[in-house]
Design an enzyme around this catalytic site. Structure first.
Site, PDB file in Angstrom:
ATOM      1  N   THR A  33       7.970   6.880  65.044  1.00 17.70           N
ATOM      2  CA  THR A  33       7.203   7.814  65.865  1.00 17.70           C
ATOM      3  C   THR A  33       5.784   7.910  65.315  1.00 17.70           C
ATOM      4  OG1 THR A  33       9.171   9.084  66.438  1.00 17.70           O
ATOM      5  CG2 THR A  33       7.055  10.220  66.614  1.00 17.70           C
ATOM      6  N   GLY A  34       4.801   7.867  66.204  1.00 17.23           N
ATOM      7  CA  GLY A  34       3.419   7.991  65.765  1.00 17.23           C
ATOM      8  C   GLY A  34       2.522   6.968  66.436  1.00 17.23           C
ATOM      9  N   THR A  36       0.522   4.548  65.334  1.00 20.73           N
ATOM     10  CA  THR A  36       0.495   3.144  64.930  1.00 20.73           C
ATOM     11  C   THR A  36       1.648   2.368  65.549  1.00 20.73           C
ATOM     12  OG1 THR A  36      -0.477   3.873  62.836  1.00 20.73           O
ATOM     13  CG2 THR A  36       0.243   1.591  62.962  1.00 20.73           C
ATOM     14  N   GLY A  89       5.418   4.359  60.764  1.00 26.29           N
ATOM     15  CA  GLY A  89       4.195   4.710  60.070  1.00 26.29           C
ATOM     16  C   GLY A  89       4.492   5.553  58.844  1.00 26.29           C
ATOM     17  N   GLU A 110      13.915   9.206  61.655  1.00 25.98           N
ATOM     18  CA  GLU A 110      13.265   8.030  61.071  1.00 25.98           C
ATOM     19  C   GLU A 110      13.981   7.582  59.802  1.00 25.98           C
ATOM     20  OE1 GLU A 110       8.666   8.766  62.584  1.00 25.98           O
ATOM     21  OE2 GLU A 110       9.367   9.704  60.734  1.00 25.98           O
TER      22      GLU A 110
END
Length: 231
Positions: A33-34, A36, A89, A110
């Site tokens: 998640t994020g 990048t 990330g 994650e």
């Protein structure tokens, strides 16, 4: 200093695209998640148009929505408890490849996906590389136990702050329906021991310290002309 270093978005795109090139046909991959990782999915969608076939396990509702938009077939850890590769990330990366994650409030899922992966690829820009981990550690907690958890964190020498929503009143609610405490320690001398200690507090679901995956971690640091790969 190249322009990607001056422009974090360019560095993130470079790192995200580089990670996408590591994906091979038929792989089951974890999708972090994020921002990048969004670039990774963008490049994967381009490769899929060229014939690449993959399935992804998203670590958040946001990632699932974006992945579907890019045409990535989604699956779960129930169907694939061991996966080929996880791409994610990080907020900080130290020289031993230990991480702080969780600004996106998705670090519990994650960490589950990273644990299931044979290889863990971390995509960052140069600003995320640090000599030692010293940022706030996100800690996902059960709302029922907020007071005793905060008391125990204070006893460990930190100042925990309940994360508040930006476009909503009240606390951030994770995809697991929990709260996030941002725990700022005066110093993190031994990240491995701190991660273990946080996990023993009743009411803590998971912390944003990632210290147990260093043997399978590759870090891609984005740059304009080329990416730096660690190790």
């Amino acid at each position: 200093m190249d322009s990607a270093t001056r422009d974090p978005a360019a560095a993130k795109r470079a790192a995200g695209y580089k990670a996408a090139e590591m994906v091979k046909d038929g792989m089951i991959i974890g999708l972090g998640t994020g921002s990048t990782v969004m670039y990774t999915m963008e490049r994967l969608s381009q490769r899929m148009q060229e014939g690449l076939t993959i399935s992804g396990i998203p670590t958040s509702f946001q990632t699932a929505i974006r992945a579907r938009g890019y045409g990535i077939t989604l699956t779960t850890l129930d169907d694939h408890p061991v996966i080929d590769l996880a791409i994610d990330g990080a907020d900080e990366v130290d020289p031993q490849l230990r991480l702080i994650k969780g600004r996106g409030a998705a670090h519990t899922r994650e960490k589950c996906v990273a644990a299931a992966a044979r290889q863990f690829v971390v995509v960052v820009d140069e600003q995320k590389i640090v000599t030692r981990l010293d940022g706030p550690v996100p800690v996902e907690i059960v709302p029922f136990a907020i007071r005793p958890v905060m008391d125990q964190l204070r006893a460990m020498g930190c100042d925990p702050v309940l994360r508040e929503g930006v476009k909503k009143d009240g606390p951030v609610i994770t995809d697991n329906m929990n709260f996030i405490l941002d725990a700022k320690f005066k110093t993190i001398a031994e990240p491995d021991k701190l991660e273990a200690a946080l996990g023993l507090i009743p009411g803590v679901v998971e912390s944003g310290l990632f210290c147990n995956f260093t043997d399978k971690t590759t870090v891609i640091v984005g740059g304009e002309k080329k990416c730096r790969i660690i190790p």
